[in-house]
Design an enzyme around this catalytic site. Structure first.
Site, PDB file in Angstrom:
ATOM      1  N   HIS A 108      36.879  43.134  41.212  1.00 28.83           N
ATOM      2  CA  HIS A 108      36.030  42.163  41.052  1.00 28.83           C
ATOM      3  C   HIS A 108      35.360  41.899  39.823  1.00 28.83           C
ATOM      4  CE1 HIS A 108      35.809  41.758  45.530  1.00 28.83           C
ATOM      5  NE2 HIS A 108      35.308  43.208  45.501  1.00 28.83           N
ATOM      6  N   ASP A 157      40.132  48.949  52.665  1.00 27.22           N
ATOM      7  CA  ASP A 157      39.183  48.563  53.708  1.00 27.22           C
ATOM      8  C   ASP A 157      39.692  47.448  54.636  1.00 27.22           C
ATOM      9  OD1 ASP A 157      39.624  47.052  51.439  1.00 27.22           O
ATOM     10  OD2 ASP A 157      37.733  46.919  50.726  1.00 27.22           O
TER      11      ASP A 157
HETATM   12  C1  OKP Z   1      34.304  46.041  46.616  1.00 25.50           C
HETATM   13  B1  OKP Z   1      36.009  46.395  46.751  1.00 25.50           B
HETATM   14  C2  OKP Z   1      27.847  44.201  52.361  1.00 25.50           C
HETATM   15  C3  OKP Z   1      28.354  43.233  51.209  1.00 25.50           C
HETATM   16  C4  OKP Z   1      29.609  43.433  50.492  1.00 25.50           C
HETATM   17  C5  OKP Z   1      30.217  43.923  48.312  1.00 25.50           C
HETATM   18  C6  OKP Z   1      31.493  44.366  48.564  1.00 25.50           C
HETATM   19  C7  OKP Z   1      32.277  45.011  47.338  1.00 25.50           C
HETATM   20  C8  OKP Z   1      33.789  45.557  47.670  1.00 25.50           C
HETATM   21  N1  OKP Z   1      26.699  44.262  52.634  1.00 25.50           N
HETATM   22  N2  OKP Z   1      29.041  43.688  49.186  1.00 25.50           N
HETATM   23  O1  OKP Z   1      36.679  45.192  47.003  1.00 25.50           O
HETATM   24  O2  OKP Z   1      36.116  47.045  48.197  1.00 25.50           O
HETATM   25 ZN    ZN Z   2      37.293  45.714  49.195  1.00 29.05          ZN
END
Ligand code: OKP
Ligand code: ZN
Ligand code: MG
Length: 329
Positions: free
Chosen positions: A145, A270
């Site tokens: 990100h 994920d």
């Molecule tokens: C990082 B990676 C949840 C909101 C999501 C950020 C997610 C970041 C993911 N309440 N906030 O890409 O696994």
């Molecule tokens: Zn992610």
């Protein structure tokens, strides 16, 4: 460490036990040699990130504590539409200028952790550049990100991007980055958006519904020289591997046609059915098939660790990708 989630500060989803569990599984399955990171300094980081952003990250915790703030450094203001995009002097202003999200806090160890994570990626990258068929970089915090001058989404330095740039700087003519994390790799896309020497592909949850909300749509195909060298494949809630793998097939066909000298996989798990913050439905067995398809590309391959928040399953799922990959060798 804290994460701003649902209006409260929680223990972050991105926590140390993620890496410990993966490492335990790697050892248990005797996947290969486990090496410590080497120190590459800031030069390879500065090939991707701006000097002012790197300086900001380095001093942000000291700047924050110097003002006697009680908690961790969390951005709370941004340059909105119609406002000026200049770098303020004040730490609150700079936190907003250099970020795109507030869930990610900066604390005492953030700078060292970001540097260590980049060094882990660069250590694995050097192994592949020097002839290893593949290497897995167990990076924490993740990176995909992070833009050239923005942190957010648990990411500070874009480990996949600076590894791809290192391949280029060491003579690779073309590099492909395939992002299989559940979330769009917005930073990776933005860093290479106007370039044709690094192709970026991401499969992810529809940003109309989920983080990072403001980038990652299918009409983003690259710009200028980069036109046609970015591909986004977007899926709705409930997507199983039987559908997801069609996108993987499309991605692999693009990569094969591109004929890169090296491949970087931004590896998030994920996409798992029990992931607490995501909405795909991949099973642990599916990760074997994912790794196998990636392995069939038959390219020098670097895996950088991104997301995956079901800690109970993260070790099995990550190692299954790597095992499936190894089957093709
Ligand atoms: C990082 B990676 C949840 C909101 C999501 C950020 C997610 C970041 C993911 N309440 N906030 O890409 O696994
Ligand atoms: Zn992610
Ligand atoms: Mg992705």
């Amino acid at each position: 460490m804290t994460e701003l989630d649902g209006g409260i500060l929680i223990e972050p989803h991105e926590k140390p036990s993620r890496a410990e569990t993966i490492l335990g599984r790697v050892k248990q399955e005797q996947l290969g040699e486990v090496l410590p990171p080497r120190d590459f300094g800031l030069a390879p980081v500065l090939r991707v990130h701006t000097r002012d952003y790197v300086d900001f990250l380095k001093t942000s915790w000291a700047d924050w504590t110097a003002e006697g703030k009680p908690g961790e450094a969390i951005p709370a203001v941004w340059p909105g539409r119609g406002m000026r995009h200049r770098v303020p002097k004040d730490i609150d202003g700079r936190l907003g200028y250099y970020s795109f999200a507030a869930e990610t806090s900066i604390t005492e160890g953030t700078w060292d952790a970001a540097c260590a994570s980049a060094n882990v990626a660069l250590t694995a990258q050097a192994l592949v550049a020097n002839g290893e068929a593949a290497a897995f970089a167990l990076c924490r915090p993740p990176g995909h990100h992070a833009h050239a001058d923005l942190f957010g989404g648990y990411c500070f330095f874009n480990n996949a991007a600076l590894s791809a740039q290192a391949f280029r700087d060491q003579g690779a003519r073309r590099v492909a980055i395939l992002d299989v994390d559940f979330h769009h790799g917005n930073g990776t896309q933005a860093i290479f958006y106007q370039r044709d020497d690094v192709m970026t592909i991401s499969l992810h949850g529809d940003p109309d519904l989920v983080f990072p909300h403001f980038l990652g749509f299918e009409d983003e195909t690259g710009d200028g020289a980069g036109e046609g060298f970015n591909l986004n494949i977007v899926y709705p809630p409930g997507t199983p591997f039987s559908i997801w793998r069609e996108g993987l097939e499309t991605a692999c066909a693009r990569i094969e046609a591109y004929q890169p000298d090296a491949l970087v996989i931004a590896l998030g798990v994920d996409t798992f059915e029990d992931d607490p913050i995501s909405f795909f439905k991949l099973t642990s067995a599916d990760y074997l098939l994912m790794g196998e398809r990636i392995g069939k590309l038959n390219l020098p391959t670097l895996f950088t660790m991104e997301g995956g928040y079901d800690v109970d399953a993260i070790g099995v799922n990550v190692v299954n990708v790597l095992k499936g990959f190894e089957r093709t060798r």
